[in-house]
Design a protein around this motif. Structure first.
Motif, PDB file in Angstrom:
ATOM      1  N   ALA A  84     -29.111  34.843 133.952  1.00  0.00           N
ATOM      2  CA  ALA A  84     -30.093  35.480 133.235  1.00  0.00           C
ATOM      3  C   ALA A  84     -30.682  34.821 132.041  1.00  0.00           C
ATOM      4  N   VAL A  85     -29.817  33.928 131.312  1.00  0.00           N
ATOM      5  CA  VAL A  85     -30.160  33.153 130.177  1.00  0.00           C
ATOM      6  C   VAL A  85     -31.142  31.948 130.599  1.00  0.00           C
ATOM      7  N   THR A  86     -30.805  31.612 131.626  1.00  0.00           N
ATOM      8  CA  THR A  86     -31.408  30.263 132.174  1.00  0.00           C
ATOM      9  C   THR A  86     -32.944  30.714 132.520  1.00  0.00           C
ATOM     10  N   LEU A  87     -33.119  31.882 133.142  1.00  0.00           N
ATOM     11  CA  LEU A  87     -34.360  32.248 133.925  1.00  0.00           C
ATOM     12  C   LEU A  87     -35.240  32.630 132.571  1.00  0.00           C
ATOM     13  N   VAL A  88     -34.602  33.448 131.637  1.00  0.00           N
ATOM     14  CA  VAL A  88     -35.425  33.673 130.324  1.00  0.00           C
ATOM     15  C   VAL A  88     -35.899  32.313 129.636  1.00  0.00           C
ATOM     16  N   SER A  89     -35.177  31.392 129.130  1.00  0.00           N
ATOM     17  CA  SER A  89     -35.437  30.320 128.616  1.00  0.00           C
ATOM     18  C   SER A  89     -36.312  29.486 129.537  1.00  0.00           C
ATOM     19  N   ALA A  90     -36.267  29.333 130.536  1.00  0.00           N
ATOM     20  CA  ALA A  90     -37.281  28.551 131.504  1.00  0.00           C
ATOM     21  C   ALA A  90     -38.581  29.043 131.219  1.00  0.00           C
ATOM     22  N   LEU A  91     -38.795  30.367 131.360  1.00  0.00           N
ATOM     23  CA  LEU A  91     -40.167  31.264 131.388  1.00  0.00           C
ATOM     24  C   LEU A  91     -40.563  31.140 129.948  1.00  0.00           C
ATOM     25  N   VAL A  92     -39.790  31.265 128.718  1.00  0.00           N
ATOM     26  CA  VAL A  92     -40.465  31.190 127.505  1.00  0.00           C
ATOM     27  C   VAL A  92     -41.147  29.651 127.336  1.00  0.00           C
ATOM     28  N   SER A  93     -40.294  28.711 127.661  1.00  0.00           N
ATOM     29  CA  SER A  93     -40.547  27.336 127.318  1.00  0.00           C
ATOM     30  C   SER A  93     -41.799  26.858 128.099  1.00  0.00           C
ATOM     31  N   SER A  94     -42.108  27.489 129.320  1.00  0.00           N
ATOM     32  CA  SER A  94     -43.361  27.287 130.032  1.00  0.00           C
ATOM     33  C   SER A  94     -44.619  27.578 129.155  1.00  0.00           C
ATOM     34  N   ARG A  95     -44.481  28.291 128.275  1.00  0.00           N
ATOM     35  CA  ARG A  95     -45.979  28.625 127.742  1.00  0.00           C
ATOM     36  C   ARG A  95     -46.090  27.616 126.513  1.00  0.00           C
ATOM     37  N   PHE A  96     -45.159  26.762 125.978  1.00  0.00           N
ATOM     38  CA  PHE A  96     -45.517  25.892 124.949  1.00  0.00           C
ATOM     39  C   PHE A  96     -45.490  24.349 125.272  1.00  0.00           C
ATOM     40  N   LEU A  97     -45.232  23.928 126.580  1.00  0.00           N
ATOM     41  CA  LEU A  97     -45.302  22.650 127.081  1.00  0.00           C
ATOM     42  C   LEU A  97     -46.646  21.987 127.023  1.00  0.00           C
ATOM     43  N   LEU A  98     -46.760  20.733 127.076  1.00  0.00           N
ATOM     44  CA  LEU A  98     -47.950  19.939 126.577  1.00  0.00           C
ATOM     45  C   LEU A  98     -48.988  20.336 127.924  1.00  0.00           C
ATOM     46  N   PRO A  99     -50.409  20.540 127.865  1.00  0.00           N
ATOM     47  CA  PRO A  99     -51.083  20.777 129.125  1.00  0.00           C
ATOM     48  C   PRO A  99     -51.650  19.223 129.354  1.00  0.00           C
ATOM     49  N   GLY A 100     -52.225  19.302 130.668  1.00  0.00           N
ATOM     50  CA  GLY A 100     -52.975  18.153 131.204  1.00  0.00           C
ATOM     51  C   GLY A 100     -52.242  17.169 131.802  1.00  0.00           C
ATOM     52  N   PRO A 101     -52.631  15.866 132.295  1.00  0.00           N
ATOM     53  CA  PRO A 101     -52.079  15.058 133.090  1.00  0.00           C
ATOM     54  C   PRO A 101     -50.872  14.146 132.404  1.00  0.00           C
ATOM     55  N   ASP A 102     -49.846  13.736 133.036  1.00  0.00           N
ATOM     56  CA  ASP A 102     -48.874  13.320 132.189  1.00  0.00           C
ATOM     57  C   ASP A 102     -49.036  11.604 131.564  1.00  0.00           C
TER      58      ASP A 102
END
Length: 416
Positions: free
Chosen positions: A174-192
């Motif tokens: 449960a901790v892992t799923l919540v952490s990954a979903l929240v992190s996904s909102r703030f990562l950099l957009p666009g090509p690598d």
């Protein structure tokens, strides 16, 4: 010297990458102190347990190289998040496997997902580092170690209080799923490759990318780098796979104390990584690695010559300090090998370092069945000698990071 001052998005992206690294370290570390229970419940021998544990690096080796194509297809952010979500689901199966075959399959899947997640979050961390214009990669790995230590503490406490594996690992999931979903909102957009300096692009694709591997300097560099990283993972794997079993079966430690070997290595490794960016900037990766090789050899060598619970915990602690900056240094060195496509060096270095995880558990298990776990752990000081001898592949000092991201962050430069 001047450096890039990051805007709001890179700061949030850095926090999100910190969360990814922390969670990656936290997830499987919860299982490590509970290996003795899994071994007892399934009636496994030392060699059988070692072979099952080796399924993790085997999975990483078999499917780890898919990380590059996945990142090119979906991007490092999406690849990191999805692989971490799957890790959270799979961890429950590792601890509740009804039989040996299922256990091996679950650990194999854990290794595969971890390998993809490892490369993806490091690739995204490199993006954030370029936005910052200075080294921050060791700090990411430091938070991984914090997660690993806390995961080990949680696992040891769960073992001590006899918390059911299904309940314990369900909470971890449960901790892992919540952490990954929240992190996904703030990562950099666009090509690598957005943050890469355009002026460096021709060098990055020199020789057509694929032909660069055929050049002798590139092959030699990765051969030596592979030996060093494999030795590093032998040191890191020993307390994870055998620390609790060794302390409890041969030194009569309690369940909680059995987890201290793993926690000692991860604890000192955490301190070393959090201070690592400053240390390697002053001493260079090569000198830092040589000092580390000595710490591993002397610390664990002494612990095995004069075995006791305190000496073993201290020995693993010195070993953790010795290898603290080696994996970030190896990834940095691989990423700087000229003529390779962006991310290719990191992917190959991650593949090579997992060879040690594949070889170490069954070798120690076979020696343990024939003689003792104590004798099997002699591979750790020997790995320290390999680190000492191969450290020349690393740079004598870390060059200042290039200033990038100025176009997307106007007026972001300040004199340092």
């Amino acid at each position: 010297m001047s450096r890039t001052v990051p805007g709001t998005r890179p700061v949030r992206a850095r926090a999100a990458v910190f969360a990814l690294f922390f969670t990656n370290g936290f997830v499987f570390s919860n299982v490590v102190p509970r290996y003795p229970e899994i071994k007892a419940e399934l009636g496994l021998s030392n060699a059988a347990l070692g072979t099952a544990i080796a399924a993790m690096p085997l999975g990483a080796l078999v499917l780890g190289l898919t990380a590059g194509p996945l990142i090119r297809r979906f991007g490092s952010a999406r690849t990191a998040v999805v692989s971490q979500l799957l890790m959270g689901v799979n961890i429950v199966l590792v601890g509740t496997a009804p039989g040996y075959a299922v256990l091996c399959a679950a650990i194999f899947a854990a290794g595969s997902l971890d390998a993809v997640n490892d490369v993806a979050m490091n690739a995204h961390g490199m993006r954030v580092q370029r936005r910052y214009g200075r080294s921050i990669l060791n700090a990411f790995h430091g938070l991984w170690s914090v997660g690993a230590v806390l995961g080990g503490v949680a696992g040891a406490a769960a073992a001590q209080f006899e918390l059911a594996l299904a309940v314990h690992l369900g909470l971890v999931s449960a901790v892992t799923l919540v952490s990954a979903l929240v992190s996904s909102r703030f990562l950099l957009p666009g090509p690598d490759d957005t943050e890469r300096d355009p002026a460096a692009a021709p060098a990055a694709t020199a020789g057509g990318g694929g032909r660069a591997w055929l050049r002798r300097p590139v092959l030699v560099a990765f051969a030596v780098l592979g030996l060093m990283t494999a030795a590093t993972t032998v040191v890191e794997d020993a307390p994870s796979s055998w620390g609790a079993v060794y302390l409890r079966s041969e030194l009569a430690a309690s369940p909680f104390v059995g987890g201290l070997a793993f926690m000692a290595l991860q604890g000192t490794q955490t301190v070393g990584r959090l201070l690592g960016d400053r240390v390697v900037q002053r001493l260079g990766d090569r000198t830092t690695a040589r000092i580390g090789g000595v710490l591993v050899t002397v610390g664990m060598g002494a612990a095995l010559l004069w075995p006791s619970v305190p000496s073993t915990v201290v020995g693993f602690g010195l070993a953790g300090l010795g290898i603290a900056t080696l994996i970030p240094a190896a990834l940095h060195a691989a990423d700087e090998v000229p003529g390779l496509r962006p991310g290719a060096g990191i992917n190959v270095a991650a593949f090579l370092l997992r060879i040690g995880f594949l070889v170490s558990p069954p070798v120690v298990g076979l020696i343990a069945d024939a003689h003792s776990i104590r004798l099997g752990l002699v591979v750790v000081p020997l790995a320290g000698l390999v680190i000492l001898l191969t450290s020349r592949v690393l740079a004598t000092r870390r060059e200042p990071a290039a200033e990038v991201g100025a176009a997307s962050e106007p007026a972001s430069r300040a004199a340092a």
